[in-house]
Write a protein that holds these residues in place. Sequence first.
Motif, PDB file in Angstrom:
ATOM      1  N   HIS A 143       0.879  -1.196   0.000  1.00 57.64           N
ATOM      2  CA  HIS A 143       0.000   0.000   0.000  1.00 57.64           C
ATOM      3  C   HIS A 143       0.904   1.231   0.000  1.00 57.64           C
ATOM      4  O   HIS A 143       1.527   1.553   1.017  1.00 57.64           O
ATOM      5  CB  HIS A 143      -0.904   0.019   1.232  1.00 57.64           C
ATOM      6  N   HIS A 177       1.536   5.404  -1.615  1.00 57.40           N
ATOM      7  CA  HIS A 177       1.158   6.598  -2.389  1.00 57.40           C
ATOM      8  C   HIS A 177       2.423   7.190  -2.998  1.00 57.40           C
ATOM      9  O   HIS A 177       3.337   7.582  -2.269  1.00 57.40           O
ATOM     10  CB  HIS A 177       0.497   7.642  -1.488  1.00 57.40           C
ATOM     11  N   MET A 219      -1.339   3.274  -4.945  1.00 57.48           N
ATOM     12  CA  MET A 219      -2.677   3.818  -4.698  1.00 57.48           C
ATOM     13  C   MET A 219      -3.098   4.750  -5.842  1.00 57.48           C
ATOM     14  O   MET A 219      -2.279   5.514  -6.365  1.00 57.48           O
ATOM     15  CB  MET A 219      -2.691   4.565  -3.365  1.00 57.48           C
ATOM     16  N   HIS A 253      -4.356  -0.898   5.900  1.00 58.87           N
ATOM     17  CA  HIS A 253      -3.915  -0.077   7.027  1.00 58.87           C
ATOM     18  C   HIS A 253      -4.839  -0.186   8.237  1.00 58.87           C
ATOM     19  O   HIS A 253      -5.411   0.786   8.707  1.00 58.87           O
ATOM     20  CB  HIS A 253      -3.710   1.394   6.619  1.00 58.87           C
ATOM     21  N   ASP A 274       1.521   2.534   3.532  1.00 57.79           N
ATOM     22  CA  ASP A 274       0.687   3.733   3.391  1.00 57.79           C
ATOM     23  C   ASP A 274       1.550   4.994   3.465  1.00 57.79           C
ATOM     24  O   ASP A 274       1.090   6.037   3.922  1.00 57.79           O
ATOM     25  CB  ASP A 274      -0.423   3.761   4.453  1.00 57.79           C
TER      26      ASP A 274
HETATM   27 ZN    ZN Z   1      -3.174   5.127   1.801  1.00 58.14          ZN
END
Ligand code: ZN
Length: 344
Positions: free
Chosen positions: A14, A16, A40, A175, A248
């Motif tokens: 995960h 970004h 993402m 998450h 994340d």
């Molecule tokens: Zn995220």
Amino acid sequence: MTQTLTIRRPDDWHLHLRDGAMLQAVLPHTAAHFARAIIMPNLVPPVVTGADAAAYRDRILDALPSGADFKPLMTLYLTEDTDADDVAAAHASGLITAVKLYPAGATTNSASGVANFDKVAAVLERMAEIGLPLCTHGEVTDANVDIFDREAVFIDRVLNPIRRAHPHLRVVMEHITTRNAVEYVQAHDTNLAATITTHHLVINRNHILAGGIKPHYYCLPVAKREEHRLALRTAATSGDARFFLGTDSAPHTDANKLLPCGCAGCFTAPNTMSILAEVFEQDGALDKLEGFTSLNGPAFYGLPANDATLTLTRTAPSYPGHVDTEEGPVTVFDPDIPLNWSVA
Ligand code: ZN
Ligand code: NCD
């Protein structure tokens, strides 16, 4: 005392990466340690179609430092208008690895997400048929639900009904931040897994709110009370293959974090592996680190583990306090604990 630890190269399930100047600045930090990452799709505008994902994948590949060994695993952003045939074609061609469900309004750039879950039932059923996993941002957006309860309520009101309606759908609860989510995963052994971030293993809500407000610790889902952090730690270090790393890592410039209404996200790409080695060692579970970062994720996604390795040595790591981008500095997550492991 163990001085070096060699594990299969990790993946980030995960991540970004953003776009443009931000992508250029943050991607090298992930590619330095990770072989693959689930990317993402919450750009502005979001990555909705197969064509969007192909174009974004190409921008990521173009931004890679020369010689980097990194594969972006693309996702599509599920909307109420998503076309099941387009999703199936993107999956069949190997372009996408998952579809991402954002409840509309739940987090950064989620305005195009799903408000009426009935409208995505046909796409979810098609995904179940073709074995394409759904990644969920598991928070309800109901203003009447306390922000610290939004994950637990999502499980009851949204996730469990979806999983009952589509029992063959493979779901990653992303998450996770609560004991409730850990227990939900543990109670359902088929087609279900969860990612855990680096930061949720080390901070609880006091880090955000006690002794002054700390915007760099604000992310979504928001960190919960200590008992939940401990449940995440136990799950991550247990060796249970249903739990794996999704950092994340979510870069925002300091200017966008330090506002009266600042952005959510912790930027952990540069120091995640050092922090995780510390966490697993503190819990007497260094031997479980490789499963969490490098084996359990590929197993769930039906991909081979990486052949290459990554070596950690017992030395205090050096990493920048912030990463400069053309849009301004991005502060690197401060774990607030001494770190003793470096990526060699
Ligand atoms: Zn995220
Ligand atoms: C993410 C972002 O900034 O895109 N923010 C965050 O706090 N994690 C979105 C998300 O994953 O919720």
